[in-house]
Design a protein around this motif. Structure first.
Motif, PDB file in Angstrom:
ATOM      1  N   ILE A 101      -9.601   3.860  11.351  1.00 49.65           N
ATOM      2  CA  ILE A 101      -9.154   3.185  12.581  1.00 49.65           C
ATOM      3  C   ILE A 101     -10.266   2.326  13.195  1.00 49.65           C
ATOM      4  N   PHE A 102     -11.488   2.448  12.673  1.00 50.85           N
ATOM      5  CA  PHE A 102     -12.619   1.683  13.209  1.00 50.85           C
ATOM      6  C   PHE A 102     -12.851   0.369  12.463  1.00 50.85           C
ATOM      7  N   VAL A 103     -12.046   0.112  11.443  1.00 49.88           N
ATOM      8  CA  VAL A 103     -12.160  -1.165  10.721  1.00 49.88           C
ATOM      9  C   VAL A 103     -10.832  -1.905  10.793  1.00 49.88           C
ATOM     10  N   ASP A 104     -10.875  -3.190  10.458  1.00 51.10           N
ATOM     11  CA  ASP A 104      -9.661  -3.986  10.420  1.00 51.10           C
ATOM     12  C   ASP A 104      -8.690  -3.385   9.401  1.00 51.10           C
ATOM     13  N   GLU A 105      -7.383  -3.515   9.690  1.00 51.77           N
ATOM     14  CA  GLU A 105      -6.381  -2.919   8.797  1.00 51.77           C
ATOM     15  C   GLU A 105      -6.529  -3.375   7.343  1.00 51.77           C
ATOM     16  N   ALA A 106      -6.945  -4.624   7.151  1.00 52.01           N
ATOM     17  CA  ALA A 106      -7.100  -5.166   5.800  1.00 52.01           C
ATOM     18  C   ALA A 106      -8.182  -4.429   5.003  1.00 52.01           C
ATOM     19  N   LEU A 107      -9.087  -3.730   5.711  1.00 48.31           N
ATOM     20  CA  LEU A 107     -10.181  -3.019   5.034  1.00 48.31           C
ATOM     21  C   LEU A 107      -9.965  -1.505   5.020  1.00 48.31           C
ATOM     22  N   ALA A 108      -8.844  -1.063   5.608  1.00 41.06           N
ATOM     23  CA  ALA A 108      -8.619   0.384   5.767  1.00 41.06           C
ATOM     24  C   ALA A 108      -8.719   1.131   4.446  1.00 41.06           C
ATOM     25  N   SER A 109      -8.238   0.514   3.361  1.00 40.37           N
ATOM     26  CA  SER A 109      -8.233   1.210   2.068  1.00 40.37           C
ATOM     27  C   SER A 109      -9.648   1.429   1.538  1.00 40.37           C
ATOM     28  N   ARG A 110     -10.629   0.741   2.105  1.00 37.07           N
ATOM     29  CA  ARG A 110     -12.020   0.926   1.656  1.00 37.07           C
ATOM     30  C   ARG A 110     -12.834   1.759   2.647  1.00 37.07           C
TER      31      ARG A 110
END
Ligand code: SAH
Length: 218
Positions: free
Chosen positions: A43-52
């Motif tokens: 939840i602390f990163v952009d949704e596009a990076l959530a998988s990483r």
């Protein structure tokens, strides 16, 4: 399924895998590992990076800044936890808010300052989502510390100055510890400084690579 719980690459299984990896890398403090296991980094990163977000790497958070690498978050948190009390903690460089979220369950009060307004606003939202009520945030240049609530048992800086700012040393309680990266880009050392009656004790923990500590606000 709630956003905090996560699915697939943000699920509890993925988080457990990160914790195992940190253990393999030498993080042994159980309280720190437990907080990392239960803190939703995605939840602390952009949704596009959530998988990483459960990879052990720093990731971009906009404005040229990064969320710190979990290993480094764990290392700095453990160094402070193992060296004394954490009733009052100051963080310089709120960024995404992740380091503050990891510190909050282990500390009495966390005070965190960030110089980039939009990052601070987002961090406030995310920490609110986690209902962490012992974190207080401020938009300011943290090289001046946050004198109002000093002295601090512990200070953690997540951006690297070329030299330790004098104001931070002055805001340390007796026996207080300051953990931070110091030095020019590419050749920084992670240092642990302790305020003793005889002066400041200095210990080098690691070689690290952090974004620079900059002056002023934006
Ligand atoms: N703890 C953060 C790491 C963010 S990177 C996290 O877990 O996401 C470091 C942050 O320090 C950046 O957001 C940067 O804007 C901030 N920073 C740099 N110099 C600063 C200063 N003088 N005062 C406050 N924040 C600063």
């Amino acid at each position: 399924m709630s956003r905090l719980q996560g699915i697939g690459m943000t699920s509890q299984r993925t988080r457990d895998r990160l914790v195992r990896r940190l253990q393999e890398e030498g993080i042994s403090n159980q309280r720190v590992l437990e907080v990392i296991r239960s803190t939703p980094r995605h939840i602390f990163v952009d949704e596009a990076l959530a998988s990483r977000s459960y990879e052990d790497t720093a990731l971009p958070i906009g404005h040229g800044q990064t969320i710190s690498q979990p290993y480094v978050v764990a290392r700095m948190t453990a160094a402070l936890l193992e060296s004394g009390p954490l009733n009052r903690v100051l963080e310089v460089g709120t960024g995404s808010g992740y380091q503050a979220a990891v510190m909050a369950p282990l500390a009495g009060e966390v005070y965190s300052v960030e110089r980039i307004r939009p990052l601070l606003d987002l961090a406030r939202e995310r920490l609110g989502e986690l209902q962490l009520r012992n974190v207080r945030l401020k938009h300011s240049d943290g090289s001046w510390g946050w004198p109002e609530f000093a002295p601090y048992d512990a200070i953690i800086a997540t951006a690297a100055p070329e030299q330790v700012p004098e104001a931070l040393l002055q805001q340390l309680a007796m026996g207080g510890r300051l953990v931070m990266p110091v030095g020019p880009q590419g050749v920084q050392e992670l240092v642990l400084l302790t305020r003793t009656p005889e002066g400041i004790e200095r210990q080098v923990l690691d070689k690290v690579s952090f974004v620079p500590m900059l002056g002023g606000t934006q």
